[in-house]
Design a protein around this motif. Structure first.
Motif, PDB file in Angstrom:
ATOM      1  N   GLN A  44       0.864  -1.180   0.000  1.00 62.64           N
ATOM      2  CA  GLN A  44       0.000   0.000   0.000  1.00 62.64           C
ATOM      3  C   GLN A  44       0.901   1.231   0.000  1.00 62.64           C
ATOM      4  N   VAL A  45       0.746   2.072  -1.029  1.00 64.48           N
ATOM      5  CA  VAL A  45       1.615   3.235  -1.224  1.00 64.48           C
ATOM      6  C   VAL A  45       0.750   4.476  -1.350  1.00 64.48           C
ATOM      7  N   ASP A  99       1.193   8.435  -2.711  1.00 69.06           N
ATOM      8  CA  ASP A  99       2.019   9.427  -3.397  1.00 69.06           C
ATOM      9  C   ASP A  99       1.407  10.798  -3.107  1.00 69.06           C
ATOM     10  N   THR A 155       4.083   7.979  -8.913  1.00 69.52           N
ATOM     11  CA  THR A 155       3.121   6.876  -8.945  1.00 69.52           C
ATOM     12  C   THR A 155       3.572   5.785  -9.906  1.00 69.52           C
ATOM     13  N   LEU A 206       7.009   4.100  -9.077  1.00 62.47           N
ATOM     14  CA  LEU A 206       6.847   3.123  -7.990  1.00 62.47           C
ATOM     15  C   LEU A 206       6.165   1.857  -8.486  1.00 62.47           C
ATOM     16  N   LEU A 207       5.155   2.005  -9.331  1.00 62.62           N
ATOM     17  CA  LEU A 207       4.480   0.819  -9.863  1.00 62.62           C
ATOM     18  C   LEU A 207       5.394   0.018 -10.790  1.00 62.62           C
ATOM     19  N   VAL A 250      -1.522   2.017  -5.285  1.00 59.33           N
ATOM     20  CA  VAL A 250      -1.029   3.375  -5.059  1.00 59.33           C
ATOM     21  C   VAL A 250      -2.205   4.349  -4.976  1.00 59.33           C
ATOM     22  N   VAL A 292      -4.373   1.955  -9.150  1.00 61.17           N
ATOM     23  CA  VAL A 292      -4.244   3.384  -8.843  1.00 61.17           C
ATOM     24  C   VAL A 292      -5.583   3.949  -8.400  1.00 61.17           C
TER      25      VAL A 292
END
Length: 284
Positions: free
Chosen positions: A50-51, A53, A62, A65-66, A74, A100
């Motif tokens: 779990q991120v 941005d 985003t 990172l993906l 994200v 996303v």
């Protein structure tokens, strides 16, 4: 405000939003390799799932990172509907829209929307814009899952694009543009260039790593760098025009005139030179 004025103001805001989006996307393209290097450097305990941005713009962080963590979810947070719309469209085009989520929010607000309990929070080029950075840092600390990592990435102001001898009729022009810009930013963005380490510690984090990335990308034959320089210096002109020497302003306008033989886009000596500073801090 009359309807006509309101409509004009909205149109002006849309144009400014669109121009900023173009710069953000060029910034993402030009600095992509350095962003990937930063992500690979992070002291992570396994791949994040779990991120968040923060101030995601059009998605540079985003998507970087993906690319590294394709199974992550994200949440991209920004105050601009236009930026988030672009980000969503890019997520669909890349086939990662299922990974996303976008959230429209102003991070200067006293309370933040529910952003879950991420194990990684990424904030690139955004913390120095916060009205109350201490509040923002404490909010991130409380948001993170225990053991989660907060990454602050900051760039040393406007990149430099020209050699110090340029342009021939006003050598050192870019240095003088920077000097004016730095004075203005010191008034309005006092946390730009700050050492975030002590502030992160004060907010309850343990700083586990600091990194300085020297950026020096040669731009000969690279259309993206030419457009990046043009857009960045156009935005700088808007900020510094009132305080810049008259002859310097005229020289800058010649560089920004794409139809001029002196246009930035006709130069073969452009580069992108700056520093990016990174702090990786853990919630214990």
């Amino acid at each position: 405000m009359t309807y006509a004025n309101a409509r004009h103001q909205g149109h002006h805001h849309h144009d400014a939003d669109s121009a900023q989006a173009e710069i953000l996307e060029l910034d993402a393209e030009v600095l992509a390799e350095h962003t990937t290097d930063i992500i690979r450097w992070l002291p992570l305990h396994g791949d994040p799932r779990q991120v968040v941005d923060l101030a995601a713009g059009t998605g540079a962080g985003t998507f970087a990172l993906l690319d590294q963590f394709p199974e992550a979810q994200v949440t991209a947070v920004d105050t601009s509907p236009g930026h988030l719309q672009r980000l969503s469209e890019k997520a669909c085009a890349r086939g990662v829209d299922g990974h996303v989520r976008t959230v429209l929010a102003n991070l200067d607000d006293a309370t933040w929307p529910d952003l879950g309990a991420p194990d990684l929070v990424w904030a690139s080029g955004s913390m120095h814009h916060m009205v109350d950075p201490g509040h923002a840092l404490r909010s991130v600390h409380d948001l993170l899952a225990p053991g989660g990592l907060f990454v602050v990435v900051e760039m040393a102001g406007l990149p430099r694009f020209l050699p110090s001898t340029a342009p021939a009729d006003r050598p050192g022009l870019e240095d003088r543009v920077h000097a004016v810009s730095d004075r203005l930013h010191a008034r309005h963005l006092p946390h730009r260039g700050a050492d975030w380490g002590p502030m992160l510690t004060a907010a309850g984090f343990v700083v586990e790593g600091e990194l300085i990335v020297d950026v020096d990308i040669k731009g000969a034959g690279d259309a993206a760098i030419g457009q990046y320089a043009l857009g960045a210096l156009q935005r700088a002109r808007g900020a510094v025009a009132a305080e810049l020497d008259t002859e310097d302003l005229a020289a800058l306008d010649r560089l920004l005139n794409i139809d001029s033989p002196h246009s930035l886009l006709r130069r073969d000596d452009l580069a992108v030179r700056t520093k990016r500073s990174v702090w990786a801090a853990r919630r214990t």
